[in-house]
Design a protein around this motif. Structure first.
Motif, PDB file in Angstrom:
ATOM      1  N   THR A  98       0.831  -1.197   0.000  1.00 43.97           N
ATOM      2  CA  THR A  98       0.000   0.000   0.000  1.00 43.97           C
ATOM      3  C   THR A  98       0.871   1.256   0.000  1.00 43.97           C
ATOM      4  N   GLY A  99       0.285   2.363  -0.418  1.00 38.77           N
ATOM      5  CA  GLY A  99       1.012   3.633  -0.437  1.00 38.77           C
ATOM      6  C   GLY A  99       1.975   3.730  -1.600  1.00 38.77           C
ATOM      7  N   ASN A 100       3.065   4.457  -1.392  1.00 36.37           N
ATOM      8  CA  ASN A 100       4.087   4.661  -2.420  1.00 36.37           C
ATOM      9  C   ASN A 100       5.010   3.446  -2.444  1.00 36.37           C
ATOM     10  N   SER A 101       4.562   2.402  -3.127  1.00 40.42           N
ATOM     11  CA  SER A 101       5.289   1.135  -3.139  1.00 40.42           C
ATOM     12  C   SER A 101       5.269   0.558  -4.539  1.00 40.42           C
ATOM     13  N   THR A 102       6.407   0.037  -4.968  1.00 43.39           N
ATOM     14  CA  THR A 102       6.503  -0.549  -6.305  1.00 43.39           C
ATOM     15  C   THR A 102       6.360  -2.060  -6.296  1.00 43.39           C
ATOM     16  N   GLY A 103       6.181  -2.640  -5.138  1.00 37.50           N
ATOM     17  CA  GLY A 103       6.033  -4.095  -5.034  1.00 37.50           C
ATOM     18  C   GLY A 103       5.917  -4.509  -3.588  1.00 37.50           C
ATOM     19  N   PRO A 104       5.499  -5.741  -3.333  1.00 33.24           N
ATOM     20  CA  PRO A 104       5.312  -6.214  -1.960  1.00 33.24           C
ATOM     21  C   PRO A 104       6.599  -6.144  -1.140  1.00 33.24           C
ATOM     22  N   HIS A 105       6.544  -5.464  -0.023  1.00 27.79           N
ATOM     23  CA  HIS A 105       7.683  -5.431   0.893  1.00 27.79           C
ATOM     24  C   HIS A 105       7.255  -4.768   2.202  1.00 27.79           C
ATOM     25  N   LEU A 106       8.086  -4.930   3.215  1.00 22.92           N
ATOM     26  CA  LEU A 106       7.907  -4.210   4.475  1.00 22.92           C
ATOM     27  C   LEU A 106       8.956  -3.112   4.550  1.00 22.92           C
ATOM     28  N   HIS A 107       8.500  -1.891   4.784  1.00 16.70           N
ATOM     29  CA  HIS A 107       9.411  -0.768   5.029  1.00 16.70           C
ATOM     30  C   HIS A 107       9.530  -0.627   6.541  1.00 16.70           C
ATOM     31  N   PHE A 108      10.761  -0.788   7.060  1.00 17.17           N
ATOM     32  CA  PHE A 108      11.000  -0.754   8.506  1.00 17.17           C
ATOM     33  C   PHE A 108      11.945   0.383   8.843  1.00 17.17           C
ATOM     34  N   GLU A 109      11.562   1.170   9.844  1.00 12.34           N
ATOM     35  CA  GLU A 109      12.410   2.264  10.306  1.00 12.34           C
ATOM     36  C   GLU A 109      12.626   2.189  11.813  1.00 12.34           C
ATOM     37  N   ALA A 110      13.778   2.674  12.251  1.00 13.58           N
ATOM     38  CA  ALA A 110      14.061   2.944  13.661  1.00 13.58           C
ATOM     39  C   ALA A 110      14.223   4.450  13.790  1.00 13.58           C
ATOM     40  N   ARG A 111      13.519   5.048  14.749  1.00 11.36           N
ATOM     41  CA  ARG A 111      13.479   6.513  14.850  1.00 11.36           C
ATOM     42  C   ARG A 111      13.758   6.990  16.266  1.00 11.36           C
ATOM     43  N   VAL A 112      14.163   8.262  16.334  1.00 12.99           N
ATOM     44  CA  VAL A 112      14.343   8.931  17.623  1.00 12.99           C
ATOM     45  C   VAL A 112      13.013   9.504  18.108  1.00 12.99           C
ATOM     46  N   THR A 113      12.160   9.879  17.167  1.00 12.43           N
ATOM     47  CA  THR A 113      10.817  10.379  17.484  1.00 12.43           C
ATOM     48  C   THR A 113       9.812   9.562  16.675  1.00 12.43           C
ATOM     49  N   PRO A 114       8.520   9.693  16.954  1.00 16.58           N
ATOM     50  CA  PRO A 114       7.539   8.925  16.176  1.00 16.58           C
ATOM     51  C   PRO A 114       7.335   9.454  14.767  1.00 16.58           C
ATOM     52  N   GLU A 115       7.902  10.587  14.431  1.00 20.48           N
ATOM     53  CA  GLU A 115       7.630  11.229  13.147  1.00 20.48           C
ATOM     54  C   GLU A 115       8.722  10.972  12.120  1.00 20.48           C
ATOM     55  N   THR A 116       8.338  11.107  10.865  1.00 18.27           N
ATOM     56  CA  THR A 116       9.288  10.995   9.754  1.00 18.27           C
ATOM     57  C   THR A 116      10.369  12.070   9.882  1.00 18.27           C
ATOM     58  N   GLY A 117      11.598  11.713   9.507  1.00 16.85           N
ATOM     59  CA  GLY A 117      12.692  12.675   9.558  1.00 16.85           C
ATOM     60  C   GLY A 117      13.642  12.456  10.704  1.00 16.85           C
ATOM     61  N   SER A 118      13.329  11.512  11.595  1.00 16.75           N
ATOM     62  CA  SER A 118      14.208  11.257  12.752  1.00 16.75           C
ATOM     63  C   SER A 118      14.803   9.856  12.715  1.00 16.75           C
ATOM     64  N   ALA A 119      14.832   9.252  11.518  1.00 17.78           N
ATOM     65  CA  ALA A 119      15.272   7.868  11.403  1.00 17.78           C
ATOM     66  C   ALA A 119      16.779   7.721  11.601  1.00 17.78           C
ATOM     67  N   VAL A 120      17.155   6.553  12.148  1.00 18.89           N
ATOM     68  CA  VAL A 120      18.556   6.149  12.240  1.00 18.89           C
ATOM     69  C   VAL A 120      18.696   4.862  11.429  1.00 18.89           C
ATOM     70  N   ASN A 121      19.936   4.448  11.208  1.00 17.11           N
ATOM     71  CA  ASN A 121      20.163   3.225  10.436  1.00 17.11           C
ATOM     72  C   ASN A 121      19.545   2.025  11.165  1.00 17.11           C
TER      73      ASN A 121
END
Length: 355
Positions: A320-343
């Motif tokens: 779903t969303g901006n995706s070109t094929g089936p996958h899971l997008h996983f992030e680790a973040r400092v805050t709950p919002e986009t823009g605070s991701a770490v590796n």
């Protein structure tokens, strides 16, 4: 770099009957993640999860059958070598019989006892002749008996080898058919699940949590796990591409639609939403203050505000969303919002999870 990891399934073989829990009040339209999916939606998600596990089990059985076939093939090759040795031995016995028969013919070994008595020069000669005749007769009988036993063993060994191969081939054909049937059903159910997810995202309203039976994981609250059990790593953190405004902010796990998505650690659901670039997504807050995001889902299995444990199924993967094929997008973040991701790969590695 692509990496692949397989883990042992923790659900019993072909007995994972997934059902929804007691119905809860349905969310008002547009109120994300605060209810339970309808019976049809929950049933479809459960069917995908069940077929997902059955397909995995069928694949394991099929692979085990292939490995057994390889072992049987090696054993058959060794058996064929032994059978060749037996055939050579039988051929040698046939030659021995031929030599004995020719020798008897040349030495009149086939004459009756009366003829030997008449032709004998002396009693001693008669005794020697009789002894030689008896020995030759015994050798012929022994050779014939050995030849018959060897041929019987050869026939029995060949029959056993043929029976083993037929049984193995029949079993592998059955396993392949079972695997193909389950995978076809799973593919159909996945397509339906993704279609319903796309409709929900287009409407901007999550369908609510679909309650699935949870597997027995054995994890404790201090454990950390990968967000999916079986996967291929695709787009990595920091990679560039036309799909992102700057750099990729997470780690993608290429998995089929309907794959159970797990909470990587104990935490609380702080966000459940539909629509936008991430499609269906869940954000968890963990005890150490970090957050994890799970995006492009096809179904949700938790509601906002819930507490989750490591390895708990919180949803099912999709595209779903901006995706070109089936996958899971996983992030680790400092805050709950986009823009605070770490590796996320390094973040998981620091917690003992190597991808």
């Amino acid at each position: 770099m692509r990496s692949y990891r397989r883990h042992r399934l923790v659900v019993p073989v072909l007995l994972c009957a997934l059902t929804m829990l007691a119905a809860r009040p349905t969310a008002a339209p547009g109120e994300p993640g605060s209810g339970t999916g309808t019976g049809a939606e929950a049933g479809l998600s459960a069917e995908v999860a069940r077929l997902y596990e059955e397909a995995a089990v069928a694949t394991q059985q099929y692979e085990a059958g292939r490995e057994e076939a390889e072992r049987q093939r090696a054993e058959a090759q060794r058996a064929e070598e032994l059978l060749d040795a037996q055939r050579r031995h039988i051929a040698s016995l046939h030659e021995d019989l031929g030599r004995i028969a020719r020798a008897q013919y040349r030495t009149s070994g086939g004459l009756p006892v009366a003829a030997h008595m008449i032709l004998a020069d002396s009693p001693d000669g008669l005794m020697r002749g009789q002894h030689a005749f008896s020995q030759a007769h015994l050798a012929v009988n022994n050779a014939i008996s050995k030849n018959q036993r060897a041929e019987a063993r050869l026939a029995a060994d060949e029959a056993r080898a043929a029976d083993r191969w037929q049984a193995l081939e029949k079993r592998n054909v059955q396993l392949a058919g079972l695997k193909a049937d389950i995978e076809q059903k799973l593919e159909t159910a996945r397509s339906r699940l993704q279609g319903e997810a796309d409709a929900a995202v287009a409407a901007g309203a999550c369908r609510g949590a679909v309650r699935l039976d949870q597997p027995e994981t054995g994890f404790t609250d201090g454990d950390w796990v990968a967000p999916v059990e079986t996967y291929v790593l695709s787009a990595s953190y920091g990679s560039g591409g036309a799909r992102w405004s700057s750099r990729h902010t997470g780690q993608d796990f290429a998995v089929p639609i309907g794959t159970p998505v797990r909470a990587v650690g104990a935490g609380r659901v702080v966000k459940v939403s539909c629509g936008g670039a991430f499609g269906m997504e869940i954000v968890l807050k963990h005890a150490d203050g970090y957050y994890t995001q799970y995006a492009h889902l096809a179904s949700l299995a938790v509601d906002q505000g819930e507490h989750v444990s490591p390895g708990q199924w919180i949803g099912q993967s999709g595209t779903t969303g901006n995706s070109t094929g089936p996958h899971l997008h996983f992030e680790a973040r400092v805050t709950p919002e986009t823009g605070s991701a770490v590796n996320p790969v390094s973040w998981l590695a620091a917690r003992g999870v190597s991808l």
